[in-house]
Design a protein around this motif. Structure first.
Motif, PDB file in Angstrom:
ATOM      1  N   ALA A  68     121.805  35.224 -36.695  1.00 44.67           N
ATOM      2  CA  ALA A  68     121.086  35.471 -35.447  1.00 44.67           C
ATOM      3  C   ALA A  68     120.284  34.240 -35.033  1.00 44.67           C
ATOM      4  N   LEU A  69     119.706  33.564 -36.029  1.00 46.60           N
ATOM      5  CA  LEU A  69     118.940  32.359 -35.730  1.00 46.60           C
ATOM      6  C   LEU A  69     119.842  31.281 -35.140  1.00 46.60           C
ATOM      7  N   ALA A  70     121.016  31.113 -35.747  1.00 46.56           N
ATOM      8  CA  ALA A  70     121.964  30.114 -35.238  1.00 46.56           C
ATOM      9  C   ALA A  70     122.420  30.467 -33.820  1.00 46.56           C
ATOM     10  N   LEU A  71     122.727  31.767 -33.604  1.00 50.72           N
ATOM     11  CA  LEU A  71     123.153  32.204 -32.271  1.00 50.72           C
ATOM     12  C   LEU A  71     122.043  32.011 -31.243  1.00 50.72           C
ATOM     13  N   SER A  72     120.818  32.301 -31.647  1.00 54.09           N
ATOM     14  CA  SER A  72     119.679  32.158 -30.743  1.00 54.09           C
ATOM     15  C   SER A  72     119.500  30.702 -30.319  1.00 54.09           C
ATOM     16  N   LEU A  73     119.645  29.788 -31.268  1.00 56.97           N
ATOM     17  CA  LEU A  73     119.525  28.368 -30.948  1.00 56.97           C
ATOM     18  C   LEU A  73     120.650  27.906 -30.034  1.00 56.97           C
ATOM     19  N   GLU A  74     121.869  28.394 -30.304  1.00 53.32           N
ATOM     20  CA  GLU A  74     123.003  28.047 -29.450  1.00 53.32           C
ATOM     21  C   GLU A  74     122.791  28.543 -28.026  1.00 53.32           C
ATOM     22  N   LEU A  75     122.288  29.772 -27.905  1.00 57.14           N
ATOM     23  CA  LEU A  75     122.042  30.339 -26.575  1.00 57.14           C
ATOM     24  C   LEU A  75     120.947  29.576 -25.840  1.00 57.14           C
ATOM     25  N   ASP A  76     119.902  29.199 -26.568  1.00 53.44           N
ATOM     26  CA  ASP A  76     118.847  28.411 -25.947  1.00 53.44           C
ATOM     27  C   ASP A  76     119.404  27.092 -25.415  1.00 53.44           C
ATOM     28  N   GLY A  77     120.290  26.480 -26.208  1.00 51.56           N
ATOM     29  CA  GLY A  77     120.927  25.234 -25.765  1.00 51.56           C
ATOM     30  C   GLY A  77     121.809  25.441 -24.553  1.00 51.56           C
ATOM     31  N   LEU A  78     122.535  26.561 -24.554  1.00 48.89           N
ATOM     32  CA  LEU A  78     123.411  26.871 -23.422  1.00 48.89           C
ATOM     33  C   LEU A  78     122.602  27.037 -22.140  1.00 48.89           C
ATOM     34  N   PHE A  79     121.540  27.829 -22.219  1.00 45.02           N
ATOM     35  CA  PHE A  79     120.722  28.058 -21.022  1.00 45.02           C
ATOM     36  C   PHE A  79     120.052  26.759 -20.554  1.00 45.02           C
ATOM     37  N   HIS A  80     119.678  25.913 -21.500  1.00 50.27           N
ATOM     38  CA  HIS A  80     119.070  24.639 -21.137  1.00 50.27           C
ATOM     39  C   HIS A  80     120.072  23.772 -20.378  1.00 50.27           C
ATOM     40  N   GLU A  81     121.310  23.709 -20.867  1.00 50.90           N
ATOM     41  CA  GLU A  81     122.332  22.907 -20.201  1.00 50.90           C
ATOM     42  C   GLU A  81     122.659  23.458 -18.818  1.00 50.90           C
ATOM     43  N   ILE A  82     122.734  24.784 -18.705  1.00 48.27           N
ATOM     44  CA  ILE A  82     123.019  25.388 -17.400  1.00 48.27           C
ATOM     45  C   ILE A  82     121.888  25.082 -16.423  1.00 48.27           C
ATOM     46  N   ASN A  83     120.657  25.172 -16.890  1.00 43.82           N
ATOM     47  CA  ASN A  83     119.523  24.871 -16.017  1.00 43.82           C
ATOM     48  C   ASN A  83     119.511  23.400 -15.607  1.00 43.82           C
ATOM     49  N   GLU A  84     119.912  22.523 -16.539  1.00 40.43           N
ATOM     50  CA  GLU A  84     120.031  21.112 -16.192  1.00 40.43           C
ATOM     51  C   GLU A  84     121.095  20.918 -15.123  1.00 40.43           C
ATOM     52  N   PHE A  85     122.218  21.620 -15.299  1.00 36.22           N
ATOM     53  CA  PHE A  85     123.336  21.529 -14.357  1.00 36.22           C
ATOM     54  C   PHE A  85     122.900  22.010 -12.974  1.00 36.22           C
ATOM     55  N   LYS A  86     122.230  23.167 -12.943  1.00 41.06           N
ATOM     56  CA  LYS A  86     121.764  23.710 -11.667  1.00 41.06           C
ATOM     57  C   LYS A  86     120.708  22.807 -11.043  1.00 41.06           C
ATOM     58  N   GLY A  87     119.904  22.201 -11.892  1.00 35.91           N
ATOM     59  CA  GLY A  87     118.844  21.346 -11.389  1.00 35.91           C
ATOM     60  C   GLY A  87     119.297  19.921 -11.125  1.00 35.91           C
ATOM     61  N   MET A  88     120.606  19.659 -11.236  1.00 39.50           N
ATOM     62  CA  MET A  88     121.185  18.355 -10.968  1.00 39.50           C
ATOM     63  C   MET A  88     120.679  17.273 -11.919  1.00 39.50           C
ATOM     64  N   ILE A  89     120.300  17.674 -13.141  1.00 39.65           N
ATOM     65  CA  ILE A  89     119.937  16.674 -14.132  1.00 39.65           C
ATOM     66  C   ILE A  89     121.204  16.075 -14.733  1.00 39.65           C
ATOM     67  N   ARG A  90     122.200  16.933 -14.925  1.00 37.21           N
ATOM     68  CA  ARG A  90     123.483  16.469 -15.441  1.00 37.21           C
ATOM     69  C   ARG A  90     124.604  17.104 -14.630  1.00 37.21           C
ATOM     70  N   GLY A  91     125.811  16.583 -14.787  1.00 38.05           N
ATOM     71  CA  GLY A  91     126.954  17.122 -14.075  1.00 38.05           C
ATOM     72  C   GLY A  91     127.944  16.014 -13.761  1.00 38.05           C
ATOM     73  N   VAL A  92     129.012  16.382 -13.053  1.00 43.21           N
ATOM     74  CA  VAL A  92     130.065  15.433 -12.701  1.00 43.21           C
ATOM     75  C   VAL A  92     130.430  15.624 -11.233  1.00 43.21           C
ATOM     76  N   LEU A  93     130.490  14.516 -10.499  1.00 43.55           N
ATOM     77  CA  LEU A  93     130.986  14.522  -9.127  1.00 43.55           C
ATOM     78  C   LEU A  93     132.399  13.959  -9.151  1.00 43.55           C
ATOM     79  N   ARG A  94     133.388  14.798  -8.844  1.00 38.71           N
ATOM     80  CA  ARG A  94     134.799  14.371  -8.841  1.00 38.71           C
ATOM     81  C   ARG A  94     135.230  14.190  -7.391  1.00 38.71           C
ATOM     82  N   LEU A  95     135.399  12.936  -7.003  1.00 39.15           N
ATOM     83  CA  LEU A  95     135.571  12.572  -5.597  1.00 39.15           C
ATOM     84  C   LEU A  95     136.780  11.671  -5.419  1.00 39.15           C
ATOM     85  N   GLY A  96     137.547  11.916  -4.363  1.00 39.82           N
ATOM     86  CA  GLY A  96     138.690  11.074  -4.028  1.00 39.82           C
ATOM     87  C   GLY A  96     138.409  10.268  -2.771  1.00 39.82           C
TER      88      GLY A  96
END
Length: 294
Positions: A68-96
């Motif tokens: 449960a501890l390992a899963l909790s840490l993984e989930l915290d990391g997942l939500f952090h990355e999603i929030n970064e993505f939504k907040g435009m801290i990280r991501g990819v612009l694929r442009l032609g």
């Protein structure tokens, strides 16, 4: 398995009690007790030794806690990355982008985008508009810079609406002519872009509507070389005004065409049915307020 029950169980062990665990999760003590009991019922094991004066794990509880501890840490990391993505801290612009005028139209916008979103990775593909639309349909890019699509399945933001100009050498018979239309170009050798450029189709379609197919002398992807070929009497070229003026020199003439429909209407195209990433939406918004011509 209910994630909230796992987090409640982890909180009880971390904070060594139901009351501090409840405070850490902004829940009531009864809610925490119910969550742990529900987890035990779901796993069909006893997790806590309730006869002990302090919080103590059973053997099964120790196994579940580690997981449960390992899963909790993984989930915290997942939500952090999603929030970064939504907040435009990280991501990819694929442009032609097409080779034509991309620097002229978008270089300063790229600079602004990079200053606003320094950690967004930009993946650029440079090809002709026709090839870019194929990549867009395959999902390999999110946005293609191309001529305005005819199909309503695409979203489109116009960037520049520029008339095509006739570029010819000083000794061409049309140099002294006024009110030139496409029909006057029948029989002239055309210098076109390489295959895959949407501007080629625009030119050939317009010629065919006037009853002839352009006689192609040579093809190139380089504007400077096309202009040099014109000056060397290899043929004529049709270029957007902004490019003809930028790349012109003393050995050529640039003439207006009496053809209202020959307009380089270029902009950003995307698939309406596909949800755009935050990075792509940010790029569209930035181009909207910095584009060359509406």
């Amino acid at each position: 398995m209910n994630i909230k029950n796992l987090k409640a169980f982890v909180a009880v062990i971390r904070h060594k009690g139901f009351t501090p665990a409840a405070a850490s999760l902004y829940l009531t003590q009864s809610a925490i007790s119910k969550a742990v009991k529900s987890l035990e019922e779901e796993l069909n094991v006893t997790l806590l030794n309730r006869k002990s004066p302090e919080i103590a794990l059973t053997f099964a509880g120790e196994i579940v806690y580690k997981r449960a501890l390992a899963l909790s840490l993984e989930l915290d990391g997942l939500f952090h990355e999603i929030n970064e993505f939504k907040g435009m801290i990280r991501g990819v612009l694929r442009l032609g982008l097409p080779p034509l005028a991309s620097g002229l139209l978008f270089a300063s916008i790229f600079t602004t985008f990079r200053s606003m979103y320094p950690d967004i990775e930009i993946e650029l593909i440079e090809q002709g508009g026709g090839a870019l639309m194929e990549l867009l349909n395959k999902g390999e890019i999110e946005i293609a810079v191309t001529l305005r699509p005819e199909s309503s399945e695409y979203g489109f933001l116009g960037v520049i609406n520029d008339p095509l100009r006739l570029v010819l050498d000083k000794e061409n018979v049309l140099v002294s002519s006024d009110n030139i239309d496409l029909s006057h170009l029948k029989g002239q050798p055309f210098i076109l872009f390489e295959k895959g450029f949407s501007l080629n189709k625009m030119i050939t379609d317009a010629c065919e509507k006037r009853g002839f197919y352009p006689k192609v002398s040579v093809r190139s992807a380089q504007i400077d070389f096309i202009v040099d070929l014109v000056s060397a009497k290899f043929g004529i070229a049709l270029l957007p005004d902004i490019l003809a003026r930028q790349h012109g020199h003393k050995d050529i003439f640039i003439k207006e065409l009496n053809e209202a429909d020959l307009v380089w209407d270029i902009g950003l195209a995307w698939k309406k049915e596909v949800e755009l990433s935050p990075a792509a939406r940010a790029w569209i918004d930035l181009v909207k307020i910095n584009r060359h011509v509406v």
